[in-house]
Design a protein around this motif. Structure first.
Motif, PDB file in Angstrom:
ATOM      1  N   VAL A 447      38.858-142.076  41.634  1.00  0.00           N
ATOM      2  CA  VAL A 447      39.830-142.658  40.708  1.00  0.00           C
ATOM      3  C   VAL A 447      41.224-142.095  40.975  1.00  0.00           C
ATOM      4  N   LEU A 448      41.307-140.803  41.270  1.00  0.00           N
ATOM      5  CA  LEU A 448      42.598-140.201  41.631  1.00  0.00           C
ATOM      6  C   LEU A 448      43.193-140.899  42.839  1.00  0.00           C
ATOM      7  N   CYS A 449      42.389-141.130  43.854  1.00  0.00           N
ATOM      8  CA  CYS A 449      42.858-141.831  45.051  1.00  0.00           C
ATOM      9  C   CYS A 449      43.381-143.215  44.703  1.00  0.00           C
ATOM     10  N   LEU A 450      42.652-143.937  43.860  1.00  0.00           N
ATOM     11  CA  LEU A 450      43.060-145.296  43.493  1.00  0.00           C
ATOM     12  C   LEU A 450      44.388-145.284  42.742  1.00  0.00           C
ATOM     13  N   ILE A 451      44.565-144.338  41.835  1.00  0.00           N
ATOM     14  CA  ILE A 451      45.802-144.267  41.063  1.00  0.00           C
ATOM     15  C   ILE A 451      46.991-143.964  41.973  1.00  0.00           C
ATOM     16  N   VAL A 452      46.812-143.043  42.905  1.00  0.00           N
ATOM     17  CA  VAL A 452      47.911-142.667  43.795  1.00  0.00           C
ATOM     18  C   VAL A 452      48.301-143.832  44.696  1.00  0.00           C
ATOM     19  N   THR A 453      47.330-144.488  45.314  1.00  0.00           N
ATOM     20  CA  THR A 453      47.668-145.625  46.176  1.00  0.00           C
ATOM     21  C   THR A 453      48.255-146.772  45.366  1.00  0.00           C
ATOM     22  N   GLY A 454      47.888-146.852  44.090  1.00  0.00           N
ATOM     23  CA  GLY A 454      48.431-147.895  43.235  1.00  0.00           C
ATOM     24  C   GLY A 454      49.905-147.722  42.923  1.00  0.00           C
ATOM     25  N   MET A 455      50.460-146.552  43.246  1.00  0.00           N
ATOM     26  CA  MET A 455      51.891-146.330  43.036  1.00  0.00           C
ATOM     27  C   MET A 455      52.746-146.906  44.152  1.00  0.00           C
ATOM     28  N   THR A 456      52.110-147.314  45.250  1.00  0.00           N
ATOM     29  CA  THR A 456      52.864-147.909  46.359  1.00  0.00           C
ATOM     30  C   THR A 456      52.267-149.239  46.810  1.00  0.00           C
ATOM     31  N   ALA A 457      51.284-149.743  46.095  1.00  0.00           N
ATOM     32  CA  ALA A 457      50.655-151.014  46.454  1.00  0.00           C
ATOM     33  C   ALA A 457      50.181-151.693  45.181  1.00  0.00           C
ATOM     34  N   GLU A 458      50.118-153.010  45.221  1.00  0.00           N
ATOM     35  CA  GLU A 458      49.635-153.788  44.088  1.00  0.00           C
ATOM     36  C   GLU A 458      48.119-153.889  44.171  1.00  0.00           C
ATOM     37  N   LEU A 459      47.429-153.026  43.425  1.00  0.00           N
ATOM     38  CA  LEU A 459      45.977-152.931  43.556  1.00  0.00           C
ATOM     39  C   LEU A 459      45.251-154.159  43.022  1.00  0.00           C
ATOM     40  N   ARG A 460      45.923-154.971  42.215  1.00  0.00           N
ATOM     41  CA  ARG A 460      45.245-156.170  41.709  1.00  0.00           C
ATOM     42  C   ARG A 460      44.950-157.178  42.820  1.00  0.00           C
ATOM     43  N   ASN A 461      45.571-156.985  43.988  1.00  0.00           N
ATOM     44  CA  ASN A 461      45.255-157.837  45.131  1.00  0.00           C
ATOM     45  C   ASN A 461      44.052-157.340  45.910  1.00  0.00           C
ATOM     46  N   PHE A 462      43.627-156.103  45.656  1.00  0.00           N
ATOM     47  CA  PHE A 462      42.492-155.527  46.366  1.00  0.00           C
ATOM     48  C   PHE A 462      41.221-155.808  45.584  1.00  0.00           C
ATOM     49  N   ASP A 463      40.125-155.879  46.278  1.00  0.00           N
ATOM     50  CA  ASP A 463      38.890-156.225  45.578  1.00  0.00           C
ATOM     51  C   ASP A 463      37.856-155.109  45.651  1.00  0.00           C
ATOM     52  N   VAL A 464      37.355-154.808  46.848  1.00  0.00           N
ATOM     53  CA  VAL A 464      36.224-153.897  46.949  1.00  0.00           C
ATOM     54  C   VAL A 464      36.605-152.474  46.540  1.00  0.00           C
TER      55      VAL A 464
END
Length: 497
Positions: A447-464
């Motif tokens: 979850v930490l990884c997801l939050i950090v990458t979400g600060m520079t990318a739009e995670l709603r476009n990612f699926d898996v």
């Protein structure tokens, strides 16, 4: 042994045999259908193959809904290379998702007591989905199209990928992964798909390219020299590889694993770490560094794996310092400012958009249009055209711009409540079993990884990646729900049916 005990044992065995027989029969039907595809007319294939897949997932989910969730994860991982099926109006993973939801509905009707585990985080998730649906139908200044090309944008699909599937697998993970073998299967699913994407990443950069599949990885023009993996995007690929690194380390740290398997898991972790480097993406590198640091701090009992990784990272940077600080992205340099300027202008545009429509936002999925017609520059030293027409590239700001303060606050409530439950799981679960603190540690790092990458990318476009992180978080929280502290026996878990 009493008569009651004998009857219970016999009933349990009959249930297992019935379950195994149904699963084998469904799998055999699916395999037979797949083998018969070359000899059947196209129309019949279009009807039989989805039916066989749906039946297999349905039967699996009735007895083991966690199996259906893992099938869904694999289907999402293979979404891009999987050809569309004629006569099927949606992608295969959407079809599997619908079947999984229906199967879970059947499963929970005979286990309604499980719903008592749900709480505020699921309420916030439900509110967020409802708000997305309202925003989809509410009037918007911009049509649902890609602004720079005019292509239609499938808003329902955007909601399903970014919201519906992740939230659903969180709930399914919390309620249904109640056996240690289910957790092990989840770990190996994550490891399997990450290991494959790591191999694709390495072969893409170093060869042999003949071993690369899917082939679109080699036709990568948008990110030359950067490993895109099966997700065909360096941030999505790097995030997936970090997930595989974490789960491989957790399993490799278990003394109960055979020596050969622990060596294999160590190899997978090393391949994932090297694949992260090959993405040559600063957001992924930052996420990996923070995950390693957090692992050193919280991975009690197996932090030495993270210490060794940190040592290799420091040695690699120190030995290539001039290259690392250069602007050559293909060589691994971090000095380039182009993408930094993109993000800065996107942030400036998002802040302007929030100020213009603060409460309800501009409409779900509309930020790219806002960033095209009302593009803002961060300042005079930042080129105006940087980041023109792109997505928010900061998930939380994109949500606030699209859905307003109402939607943004609900989203933050989901994150805060979920993180709080994960911290509770880490503190309360026992440290001497896989389904205890190691599982909670893996979920926290993911979850930490997801939050950090979400600060520079739009995670709603990612699926898996979204689905994997939410699933692992839900599984860890579910095990904490069922844990009963006991000072004399160091805690136990509630008995399952």
């Amino acid at each position: 042994m009493s008569t009651t005990a004998v009857s219970l044992t016999t009933g349990s065995r009959r249930h297992r045999w019935t379950e195994a027989g149904a699963l084998v029969a469904a799998a055999a039907f699916l395999v037979a259908t797949a083998l018969a595809v070359p000899f059947l007319p196209g129309g019949m294939v279009a009807l039989l193959l989805p039916g066989a897949i749906g039946l297999t997932v349905l039967v699996a989910a009735v007895f083991r809904p966690e199996v259906a969730v893992l099938v869904l994860i694999v289907a999402m991982f293979l979404r891009l290379p999987t050809p569309s099926i004629p006569m099927l109006p949606v992608d295969l993973f959407v079809f599997v998702f619908a079947v999984t939801l229906g199967s879970f509905g059947l499963w929970v009707t005979v286990r309604p007591d499980r719903l008592r585990q749900l709480g505020w985080v699921e309420i916030f998730m439900g509110l967020f989905v409802v708000w997305n649906l309202w925003s989809m139908f509410a009037p918007s200044r911009f049509p649902a199209v890609v602004p720079l090309t005019g292509e239609p944008m499938a808003i329902p699909r955007f909601i399903i990928i970014g919201t519906g599937v992740p939230f659903a697998v969180f709930v399914l993970g919390r309620l249904t992964f109640d056996r240690e073998r289910s957790v092990i299967a989840m770990f190996w699913t994550v490891i399997g798909i990450a290991a494959y994407s790591a191999a694709v990443s390495i072969f893409q950069i170093h060869g042999p390219t003949a071993l690369v599949w899917p082939k679109y990885v080699l036709a990568n023009d948008q990110w030359p020299g950067r490993a895109v993996g099966v997700p065909n995007q360096p941030v999505g690929n790097g995030t997936l590889l970090i997930f595989g690194f974490v789960t491989a380390i957790v399993l490799a740290s278990r003394r109960s694993e055979p020596t050969w398997r622990r060596w294999f898991l160590a190899l997978v972790a090393a391949a994932c770490a090297y694949g992260v480097f090959l993405t040559r993406t600063r957001a992924v590198w930052l996420a990996f560094v923070l995950v390693v640091i957090a692992g050193i701090w919280c991975a009690k009992g197996f932090r030495r794996w993270f210490v060794v990784t940190a040592a290799f990272m420091v040695a690699g940077v120190a030995s290539n310092w001039s290259t690392f600080t250069s602007a050559d992205r293909q060589a691994g340099g971090v000095g380039s400012t182009s993408e930094i300027h993109d993000r800065m202008n996107a942030i400036a545009t998002a802040l302007w958009a929030i100020g213009e429509k603060p409460w309800t936002g501009w409409g779900v999925g509309r930020f790219a249009s806002v960033n095209t017609y009302f593009h803002r520059s961060w300042g005079p030293d930042v080129p105006w055209e940087a980041g023109f027409g792109i997505d928010a590239h900061f998930t939380e700001l994109g949500i606030f711009a699209d859905l307003g303060i109402i939607g943004g606050v609900v989203w933050l409530a989901i994150l805060v409540s979920m993180i709080g439950l994960l911290v509770r799981a880490y503190r309360t679960l026992p440290a001497d079993r896989l389904t205890g603190r190691p599982l909670a540690t893996a979920a926290i790092l993911v979850v930490l990884c997801l939050i950090v990458t979400g600060m520079t990318a739009e995670l709603r476009n990612f699926d898996v990646t979204n689905a994997l992180a939410m699933m692992m978080a839900g599984v860890a929280i579910g095990w904490a729900d069922r844990f009963v502290p006991d000072r004399t026996r160091r805690g136990t878990f509630e008995e399952k049916e």
